[in-house]
Design an enzyme around this catalytic site. Structure first.
Site, PDB file in Angstrom:
ATOM      1  N   HIS A 219     -11.887  -6.052  -7.518  1.00  0.00           N
ATOM      2  CA  HIS A 219     -12.451  -5.319  -7.815  1.00  0.00           C
ATOM      3  C   HIS A 219     -13.674  -5.807  -9.282  1.00  0.00           C
ATOM      4  O   HIS A 219     -14.159  -5.257  -9.757  1.00  0.00           O
ATOM      5  CB  HIS A 219     -11.241  -4.744  -8.810  1.00  0.00           C
ATOM      6  N   SER A 223     -16.219  -2.895  -3.639  1.00  0.00           N
ATOM      7  CA  SER A 223     -15.345  -3.067  -1.404  1.00  0.00           C
ATOM      8  C   SER A 223     -16.868  -3.899  -1.338  1.00  0.00           C
ATOM      9  O   SER A 223     -17.676  -2.978  -1.327  1.00  0.00           O
ATOM     10  CB  SER A 223     -14.797  -1.923  -1.053  1.00  0.00           C
ATOM     11  N   LYS A 247      -8.229  10.018   2.044  1.00  0.00           N
ATOM     12  CA  LYS A 247      -8.770   9.487   3.624  1.00  0.00           C
ATOM     13  C   LYS A 247      -7.725   8.595   3.865  1.00  0.00           C
ATOM     14  O   LYS A 247      -7.036   8.663   4.574  1.00  0.00           O
ATOM     15  CB  LYS A 247     -10.315   9.061   2.923  1.00  0.00           C
ATOM     16  N   ASP A 248      -6.876   7.748   2.559  1.00  0.00           N
ATOM     17  CA  ASP A 248      -6.154   6.553   2.844  1.00  0.00           C
ATOM     18  C   ASP A 248      -4.710   8.102   3.142  1.00  0.00           C
ATOM     19  O   ASP A 248      -3.880   7.318   4.144  1.00  0.00           O
ATOM     20  CB  ASP A 248      -5.000   5.679   1.119  1.00  0.00           C
ATOM     21  N   GLU A 291       8.409 -14.355  16.973  1.00  0.00           N
ATOM     22  CA  GLU A 291       8.455 -12.447  17.676  1.00  0.00           C
ATOM     23  C   GLU A 291       6.906 -12.374  18.196  1.00  0.00           C
ATOM     24  O   GLU A 291       6.200 -13.930  18.010  1.00  0.00           O
ATOM     25  CB  GLU A 291       8.575 -12.097  16.182  1.00  0.00           C
TER      26      GLU A 291
END
Lengths: 430, 283
Positions: A219, A223, A247-248, A291
């Site tokens: 922040h 972004s 959107k998320d 894994e």
């Protein structure tokens, strides 16, 4: 810590005003993921994966806390309590399958998040700290996931733990005593299982703490975006809420569909059958594999098969750790002033035709048995991996001629920006 | 400076790993690679004709088959193999009512304690008891089986790749060594006490063929007890013991997926709606 045009939080009523003057939590949320956080307006769906990673961290903590209520970290009964969860605990099977596949999905979204960062050079100034914290989170995730896989105390749990803790034995002089001290014995047993459980419970909260720092650091500059051009003015941005929450929200729905497809219809596909066999120190599995999300790094570990001054095992351990540590230095290795791979023709070629195929090859070799031709292929891929980050990337950033950048995000989105004429810095086609 | 050090580190790792590569390549060229019989003649599990009713996203248990499978387990497998994670109370899933479960349990003797003397004894099982082990401990199991401890079967269908079909294939896969194998690998042989089976990863298996002849068990429901049928039934039963919640899981999955699909479409529409004002118009 934000742009001057960021909307300011205004308490809507007496209660929120009371709260705002004493503990401004709603203000924090408003400025972090609400309308008070201006975000570049041109973010693609590749920018969904940070939020998704946060979501899967929450999934893992919630399901993990429930599982811990029914699990006993004791080598005598760990396997049986895992089966107790699967058979007798109400919806225990759902919790465990969600937790096991949640780990896989956590890694899937984090890998996409990382490689998005690599393609758009999100690690460059002024975002170095976000990137460094991200690598720390990834290392913590690897440690947590590894220890979590040991807890059911199946064959792969035990032998995976034995192989990975055995890596400490490769350290010269202090290796063997250090390994015994870390494992609590000559081989993993109750002592190891107990400390792994304790750390497996602790580390997710450490991750959550570093995630807060990661978002805090984000922040400060705000972004990045697909053009890599910094935000210049208000028309470059949109408030996080409602635009990016919506959107998320859609992105989360899509990923959840895939997640539930695995949980309900192929929950064991990403696991290994041998982990449904109880741990047996006397029977070694034919192929010990970690894994799937560790395959690329496991391939690098096993690529070093020749004693060259140091033992092959030590080379492998050094290379495996170096393969991730090298990410810490990326901001200073890649000096190109242009961030986004969209405007870097040479970088782009090496990314899509060098790095990505290398990761896929390493992934395949890491899951394959340690025999030819996989070993030789993984050796070539390992060599390219190190060359890419440590040699090719610095050279590219010096010799490459970047393509012209748009003047602003506004221009990139709308095709024109009236301010561009005034600035007259860059020209774009059409 | 950091880039020079970085390049040196990168070249160092590259040099060492390529040295190892050269060494491996030299060995690959100079040494004859002898393929092993296990690689060439190992067969991947195959599904029985018609498959299993629980297969696929809509699969359900064939309760009659599971009951028959239990009978095969009890009369054949249980002589050597334990199934320690399955309790008699779980048998209610197979369509038995409470009294039938009690009766099934009572047919089996489990270790108990004499309430008067405290001495170890045996008693008929109760629904809360787990399936008893045929041997008191691993030493006894190894002693009775030529040093090969029969594995617990509770999770077998999940503990092998393509487990259900693996069990079926293994049970029906015994046979003589094929002539082609003998021709390709004249040294290959099955040692005494082992049995040739192409579905077993190293081809020689310590378990003697357990299901050998038609009619080895007598099914109460009149199904003809062929070797194929018994193998299929017990494979289905072991799929259930490995994951009793398998069908419930799939059946829960569909409404979850349906809800998510609906919610995701709504989320997409609302995203479109919210963004429509700021999207550039296509010209």
């Amino acid at each position: 810590m934000s742009f001057p045009w960021a909307r300011e939080y205004k308490p809507a009523n007496g209660f929120t005003q009371f709260l705002d003057e004493r503990l401004p939590l709603p203000r924090l949320v408003y400025n972090a993921v609400g309308a008070g956080y201006p975000v570049p307006r041109n973010l693609s769906y590749m920018w969904n994966f940070g939020v998704l990673a946060g979501f899967f961290l929450v999934v893992q903590i919630v399901t993990g806390v429930v599982l811990a209520m029914h699990y006993a970290a004791n080598a005598e009964v760990a396997f049986a309590t895992t089966e107790h969860i699967m058979r007798d605990v109400n919806w225990g099977w759902l919790m465990r399958y969600a937790h096991a596949n949640g780990a896989s999905f956590f890694f899937i979204v984090v890998y996409i998040h990382i490689f998005r960062g690599l393609f758009y050079s999100s690690y460059k100034a002024p975002r170095e700290m976000i990137w460094l914290l991200g690598v720390v989170i990834f290392l913590l995730m690897m440690a947590t996931a590894f220890m979590g896989y040991v807890l059911p105390w199946g064959q792969m749990s035990f032998w995976g733990a034995k192989v990975i803790t055995g890596l400490f034995g490769a350290i010269p002089l202090v290796g063997e005593p250090l390994q015994v001290w870390l494992v609590g014995g000559f081989a993993p047993d109750n002592a190891a299982l107990n400390r792994f459980f304790s750390l497996h419970f602790l580390l997710p909260f450490v991750i959550a703490g570093v995630v807060i720092l990661h978002i805090w650091a984000l922040h400060i500059p705000g972004s990045s975006n697909p053009t890599g051009v910094e935000v210049k003015k208000e028309s470059d941005t949109l408030p996080f809420h409602p635009y990016y929450t919506a959107k998320d929200g859609f992105g989360l729905g899509v990923v959840l569909i895939f997640f539930m497809l695995f949980v309900f219809f192929m929950p064991n596909m990403l696991g290994h059958p041998d982990n449904y066999i109880e741990a047996n120190p006397l029977a070694t599995p034919a192929h010990i594999v970690p894994e799937w999300y560790f395959y690329p790094f496991y391939a690098i570990l096993r690529a070093f098969t020749f004693d060259f001054i140091l033992s092959a095992k030590l080379w492998g351990v050094l290379a495996m750790f170096a393969s991730i540590l090298v990410w810490f230095f990326l901001p200073w290795l890649d000096k190109s002033p242009v961030r986004s791979g969209h405007y870097r023709p040479l970088f782009r070629k090496f990314f899509w035709f060098g790095l990505i195929p290398t990761m896929i090859v390493l992934f395949i070799c890491g899951g394959a048995p340690a025999e030819e031709p996989f070993v030789m292929i993984s050796q070539i891929a390992t060599a390219y991996y190190f060359l890419h980050f440590l040699v090719i990337l610095p050279i590219i950033s010096s010799i490459e001629k970047p393509e012209p950048l748009p003047y602003s995000i506004t221009e990139a989105v709308l095709g024109h920006d009236d301010d561009a004429k005034l600035g007259a810095v860059s020209a774009t086609k059409a | 400076m950091i880039r020079i050090i970085g390049a040196l580190v990168g070249l160092g790792f590259t040099f060492v790993v390529m040295w190892a590569f050269g060494n491996g390549a030299y060995n690959a060229i100079t040494e004859d690679h002898v393929p092993a019989a296990e690689y060439t003649y190992y067969k991947k599990p195959v599904a029985p004709a018609g498959g299993f009713q629980q297969d696929g996203p809509f699969g359900t248990w064939d309760l009659a088959q599971l009951q028959r499978g239990y009978q095969v387990y009890k009369e054949v497998c249980a002589a050597c193999h334990s199934m320690k994670f399955v309790a008699f109370r779980d048998m209610a899933d197979l369509g038995y009512n409470e009294d039938e479960v009690k009766a099934l349990a009572a047919q089996v003797q489990v270790p108990g304690i004499d309430p008067n003397t405290g001495e170890a004894t045996t008693r008929p099982a109760l629904p809360i008891d787990y399936f008893p082990s045929p041997y008191p401990n691993n030493v006894a199991a190894a002693a009775a089986n030529n040093n090969a401890i029969p594995p617990d079967l509770s999770l077998m269908a999940k503990a092998r790749g393509d487990g259900t079909n693996y069990i079926y294939s293994l049970l029906t896969g015994y046979g003589p060594i094929p002539a082609e194998l003998k021709a390709d690998f004249p040294d290959f042989d099955t040692p005494t006490g082992l049995y040739f089976n192409q579905y077993f990863p190293n081809l020689n298996l310590a378990m003697a063929p357990p299901i050998t002849s038609d009619g080895q068990v007598t099914y109460a429901d009149g199904t003809e007890a062929t070797v194929d049928q018994m193998s299929k039934d017990v494979a289905a039963f072991m799929t259930w013991t490995a994951e009793p919640t398998l069908v419930k899981r799939k059946q829960t999955g569909w409404p979850v997926l349906g809800f998510l699909l609906f919610a995701t479409i709504l989320a997409f529409l609302s995203k479109k709606q919210i963004w429509s004002a700021v999207k550039p118009k296509k010209s």
